[in-house]
Design a protein around this motif. Structure first.
Motif, PDB file in Angstrom:
ATOM      1  N   MET A 122     -54.019  31.317   2.271  1.00 16.14           N
ATOM      2  CA  MET A 122     -54.449  30.702   1.013  1.00 16.14           C
ATOM      3  C   MET A 122     -55.941  30.964   0.785  1.00 16.14           C
ATOM      4  SD  MET A 122     -53.812  26.856  -0.221  1.00 16.14           S
ATOM      5  CE  MET A 122     -54.562  26.264  -1.688  1.00 16.14           C
ATOM      6  N   GLU A 123     -56.281  31.285  -0.446  1.00 15.17           N
ATOM      7  CA  GLU A 123     -57.671  31.567  -0.797  1.00 15.17           C
ATOM      8  C   GLU A 123     -58.483  30.271  -0.845  1.00 15.17           C
ATOM      9  OE1 GLU A 123     -59.268  34.491  -1.510  1.00 15.17           O
ATOM     10  OE2 GLU A 123     -57.452  35.620  -1.080  1.00 15.17           O
ATOM     11  N   THR A 124     -59.714  30.346  -0.345  1.00 15.01           N
ATOM     12  CA  THR A 124     -60.613  29.211  -0.513  1.00 15.01           C
ATOM     13  C   THR A 124     -61.178  29.271  -1.930  1.00 15.01           C
ATOM     14  OG1 THR A 124     -62.572  30.425   0.197  1.00 15.01           O
ATOM     15  CG2 THR A 124     -61.294  29.310   1.923  1.00 15.01           C
ATOM     16  N   ASN A 125     -61.724  28.160  -2.392  1.00 11.11           N
ATOM     17  CA  ASN A 125     -62.314  28.155  -3.731  1.00 11.11           C
ATOM     18  C   ASN A 125     -63.461  29.151  -3.837  1.00 11.11           C
ATOM     19  OD1 ASN A 125     -60.613  26.453  -5.060  1.00 11.11           O
ATOM     20  ND2 ASN A 125     -62.126  24.867  -5.434  1.00 11.11           N
ATOM     21  N   GLU A 126     -64.232  29.298  -2.764  1.00 12.40           N
ATOM     22  CA  GLU A 126     -65.354  30.243  -2.800  1.00 12.40           C
ATOM     23  C   GLU A 126     -64.839  31.676  -2.929  1.00 12.40           C
ATOM     24  OE1 GLU A 126     -69.193  31.682  -0.169  1.00 12.40           O
ATOM     25  OE2 GLU A 126     -68.207  29.795   0.336  1.00 12.40           O
ATOM     26  N   ASN A 127     -63.802  32.014  -2.161  1.00 16.02           N
ATOM     27  CA  ASN A 127     -63.214  33.358  -2.264  1.00 16.02           C
ATOM     28  C   ASN A 127     -62.619  33.586  -3.645  1.00 16.02           C
ATOM     29  OD1 ASN A 127     -63.884  33.982   0.357  1.00 16.02           O
ATOM     30  ND2 ASN A 127     -61.847  33.595   1.175  1.00 16.02           N
ATOM     31  N   LEU A 128     -61.929  32.588  -4.152  1.00 12.62           N
ATOM     32  CA  LEU A 128     -61.319  32.702  -5.472  1.00 12.62           C
ATOM     33  C   LEU A 128     -62.404  32.830  -6.543  1.00 12.62           C
ATOM     34  CD1 LEU A 128     -58.755  32.871  -7.093  1.00 12.62           C
ATOM     35  CD2 LEU A 128     -58.650  30.373  -7.122  1.00 12.62           C
ATOM     36  N   GLN A 129     -63.462  32.065  -6.402  1.00  9.85           N
ATOM     37  CA  GLN A 129     -64.597  32.139  -7.327  1.00  9.85           C
ATOM     38  C   GLN A 129     -65.150  33.564  -7.350  1.00  9.85           C
ATOM     39  OE1 GLN A 129     -65.879  29.230  -8.846  1.00  9.85           O
ATOM     40  NE2 GLN A 129     -67.802  29.939  -9.647  1.00  9.85           N
ATOM     41  N   ASN A 130     -65.307  34.167  -6.175  1.00  8.43           N
ATOM     42  CA  ASN A 130     -65.824  35.538  -6.088  1.00  8.43           C
ATOM     43  C   ASN A 130     -64.873  36.536  -6.740  1.00  8.43           C
ATOM     44  OD1 ASN A 130     -68.157  34.724  -4.763  1.00  8.43           O
ATOM     45  ND2 ASN A 130     -67.274  35.017  -2.741  1.00  8.43           N
ATOM     46  N   LEU A 131     -63.568  36.345  -6.558  1.00 10.72           N
ATOM     47  CA  LEU A 131     -62.579  37.220  -7.198  1.00 10.72           C
ATOM     48  C   LEU A 131     -62.645  37.100  -8.722  1.00 10.72           C
ATOM     49  CD1 LEU A 131     -59.449  36.662  -4.902  1.00 10.72           C
ATOM     50  CD2 LEU A 131     -60.788  38.770  -5.145  1.00 10.72           C
ATOM     51  N   ILE A 132     -62.805  35.876  -9.206  1.00 12.54           N
ATOM     52  CA  ILE A 132     -62.898  35.634 -10.653  1.00 12.54           C
ATOM     53  C   ILE A 132     -64.138  36.321 -11.217  1.00 12.54           C
ATOM     54  CG2 ILE A 132     -63.294  33.848 -12.404  1.00 12.54           C
ATOM     55  CD1 ILE A 132     -61.540  31.992 -10.550  1.00 12.54           C
ATOM     56  N   ILE A 133     -65.262  36.153 -10.539  1.00  9.58           N
ATOM     57  CA  ILE A 133     -66.512  36.780 -11.000  1.00  9.58           C
ATOM     58  C   ILE A 133     -66.373  38.294 -10.999  1.00  9.58           C
ATOM     59  CG2 ILE A 133     -68.952  37.153 -10.397  1.00  9.58           C
ATOM     60  CD1 ILE A 133     -68.952  34.130  -9.548  1.00  9.58           C
ATOM     61  N   LYS A 134     -65.724  38.834  -9.982  1.00  7.53           N
ATOM     62  CA  LYS A 134     -65.505  40.284  -9.924  1.00  7.53           C
ATOM     63  C   LYS A 134     -64.703  40.761 -11.142  1.00  7.53           C
ATOM     64  CE  LYS A 134     -63.977  43.816  -6.701  1.00  7.53           C
ATOM     65  NZ  LYS A 134     -63.370  44.089  -5.405  1.00  7.53           N
ATOM     66  N   LYS A 135     -63.679  39.990 -11.547  1.00 13.16           N
ATOM     67  CA  LYS A 135     -62.880  40.340 -12.726  1.00 13.16           C
ATOM     68  C   LYS A 135     -63.728  40.222 -13.999  1.00 13.16           C
ATOM     69  CE  LYS A 135     -59.159  41.542 -12.640  1.00 13.16           C
ATOM     70  NZ  LYS A 135     -58.668  42.907 -12.467  1.00 13.16           N
ATOM     71  N   ILE A 136     -64.536  39.166 -14.089  1.00 10.12           N
ATOM     72  CA  ILE A 136     -65.396  38.977 -15.266  1.00 10.12           C
ATOM     73  C   ILE A 136     -66.358  40.162 -15.407  1.00 10.12           C
ATOM     74  CG2 ILE A 136     -67.268  37.579 -16.246  1.00 10.12           C
ATOM     75  CD1 ILE A 136     -65.825  35.107 -15.052  1.00 10.12           C
ATOM     76  N   LYS A 137     -66.826  40.690 -14.281  1.00 12.42           N
ATOM     77  CA  LYS A 137     -67.774  41.816 -14.301  1.00 12.42           C
ATOM     78  C   LYS A 137     -67.139  43.101 -14.824  1.00 12.42           C
ATOM     79  CE  LYS A 137     -71.168  40.361 -10.916  1.00 12.42           C
ATOM     80  NZ  LYS A 137     -71.941  40.805  -9.758  1.00 12.42           N
ATOM     81  N   GLU A 138     -65.833  43.104 -15.046  1.00 11.53           N
ATOM     82  CA  GLU A 138     -65.154  44.260 -15.634  1.00 11.53           C
ATOM     83  C   GLU A 138     -65.237  44.257 -17.166  1.00 11.53           C
ATOM     84  OE1 GLU A 138     -61.134  44.544 -14.176  1.00 11.53           O
ATOM     85  OE2 GLU A 138     -61.787  44.377 -12.091  1.00 11.53           O
ATOM     86  N   VAL A 139     -65.780  43.166 -17.729  1.00 12.27           N
ATOM     87  CA  VAL A 139     -65.909  43.040 -19.185  1.00 12.27           C
ATOM     88  C   VAL A 139     -67.347  43.377 -19.574  1.00 12.27           C
ATOM     89  CG1 VAL A 139     -65.700  41.498 -21.175  1.00 12.27           C
ATOM     90  CG2 VAL A 139     -64.135  41.236 -19.226  1.00 12.27           C
ATOM     91  N   PHE A 140     -67.484  44.392 -20.415  1.00 14.77           N
ATOM     92  CA  PHE A 140     -68.812  44.845 -20.822  1.00 14.77           C
ATOM     93  C   PHE A 140     -69.073  44.515 -22.285  1.00 14.77           C
ATOM     94  CE2 PHE A 140     -68.246  47.066 -16.968  1.00 14.77           C
ATOM     95  CZ  PHE A 140     -69.498  47.409 -16.508  1.00 14.77           C
ATOM     96  N   ASP A 141     -70.329  44.210 -22.563  1.00 14.79           N
ATOM     97  CA  ASP A 141     -70.758  44.059 -23.947  1.00 14.79           C
ATOM     98  C   ASP A 141     -70.617  45.443 -24.580  1.00 14.79           C
ATOM     99  OD1 ASP A 141     -72.764  44.309 -26.186  1.00 14.79           O
ATOM    100  OD2 ASP A 141     -73.002  42.183 -25.715  1.00 14.79           O
ATOM    101  N   PRO A 142     -69.969  45.544 -25.747  1.00 12.93           N
ATOM    102  CA  PRO A 142     -69.740  46.864 -26.337  1.00 12.93           C
ATOM    103  C   PRO A 142     -71.008  47.593 -26.788  1.00 12.93           C
ATOM    104  CG  PRO A 142     -69.022  45.137 -27.830  1.00 12.93           C
ATOM    105  CD  PRO A 142     -69.401  44.470 -26.544  1.00 12.93           C
ATOM    106  N   GLU A 143     -72.091  46.862 -26.976  1.00 11.23           N
ATOM    107  CA  GLU A 143     -73.324  47.489 -27.452  1.00 11.23           C
ATOM    108  C   GLU A 143     -74.335  47.740 -26.348  1.00 11.23           C
ATOM    109  OE1 GLU A 143     -74.618  44.781 -30.467  1.00 11.23           O
ATOM    110  OE2 GLU A 143     -73.056  45.404 -31.866  1.00 11.23           O
ATOM    111  N   ILE A 144     -74.110  47.142 -25.179  1.00 11.28           N
ATOM    112  CA  ILE A 144     -75.056  47.246 -24.077  1.00 11.28           C
ATOM    113  C   ILE A 144     -74.266  47.651 -22.831  1.00 11.28           C
ATOM    114  CG2 ILE A 144     -76.798  45.992 -22.730  1.00 11.28           C
ATOM    115  CD1 ILE A 144     -76.854  43.924 -25.034  1.00 11.28           C
ATOM    116  N   PRO A 145     -74.738  48.629 -22.060  1.00 17.84           N
ATOM    117  CA  PRO A 145     -73.970  49.098 -20.897  1.00 17.84           C
ATOM    118  C   PRO A 145     -74.076  48.170 -19.676  1.00 17.84           C
ATOM    119  CG  PRO A 145     -76.010  50.317 -21.045  1.00 17.84           C
ATOM    120  CD  PRO A 145     -75.960  49.405 -22.246  1.00 17.84           C
ATOM    121  N   VAL A 146     -73.918  46.875 -19.906  1.00 22.67           N
ATOM    122  CA  VAL A 146     -74.020  45.888 -18.833  1.00 22.67           C
ATOM    123  C   VAL A 146     -72.868  44.896 -19.004  1.00 22.67           C
ATOM    124  CG1 VAL A 146     -75.461  44.030 -17.886  1.00 22.67           C
ATOM    125  CG2 VAL A 146     -76.541  46.123 -18.711  1.00 22.67           C
TER     126      VAL A 146
END
Length: 104
Positions: free
Chosen positions: A1-25
Motif C-alpha cells: 500500500m502506498e503511503t500518503n507521501e509516496n502518493l503525493q509524489n506520484l500525484i505531483i509527478k502527474k501534475i508536472k506532465e501538464v504544461f502551460d500552452p504559452e510557456i514551456p514550463v
C-alpha cells in the motif's frame, strides 16, 4: 500500500506532465498549484490558479490536471478547484522554471 507521501509524489509527478500552452514550463513549476491534499479513500483535492483570470485555457488547464491525476489507478476521486486568492505572481515560479525561462 502506498503511503500518503509516496502518493503525493506520484500525484505531483502527474501534475508536472501538464504544461502551460504559452510557456514551456509545467503548471507545478510555474507555481499554479497551491495545494494537493489526499483525503479518505484516496480522494484528491487540488487547489490551483492560472497566470491571469483572462487566461485562454481557464477551462482546459484544470481539466488537464484532473485527467492526469485520474490516470493513477490508486486514486478514487479528483476535485480541482480554481482559485484567484492569492493572486499568482512571478515569485511563485520555482528556481528551476526561472532558469528555463531565463528570468533569474
Amino acid at each position: 500500500m502506498e503511503t500518503n507521501e509516496n502518493l503525493q509524489n506520484l500525484i505531483i509527478k502527474k501534475i508536472k506532465e501538464v504544461f502551460d500552452p504559452e510557456i514551456p514550463v509545467d503548471v507545478y513549476e510555474l507555481g499554479l498549484i497551491y495545494n494537493v491534499s489526499i483525503e479518505n479513500k484516496n480522494d484528491v483535492y487540488v487547489s490551483m490558479t492560472l497566470t491571469s483570470p483572462s487566461c485562454p485555457v481557464a477551462e482546459a488547464l484544470p481539466q488537464q490536471v484532473k485527467r492526469k491525476i485520474e490516470e493513477l489507478k490508486l486514486i478514487n476521486k479528483v476535485e480541482v478547484e480554481l482559485t484567484w486568492q492569492p493572486s499568482w505572481n512571478r515569485s511563485m515560479i520555482s528556481e528551476e522554471a526561472k532558469l528555463t525561462l531565463g528570468i533569474l
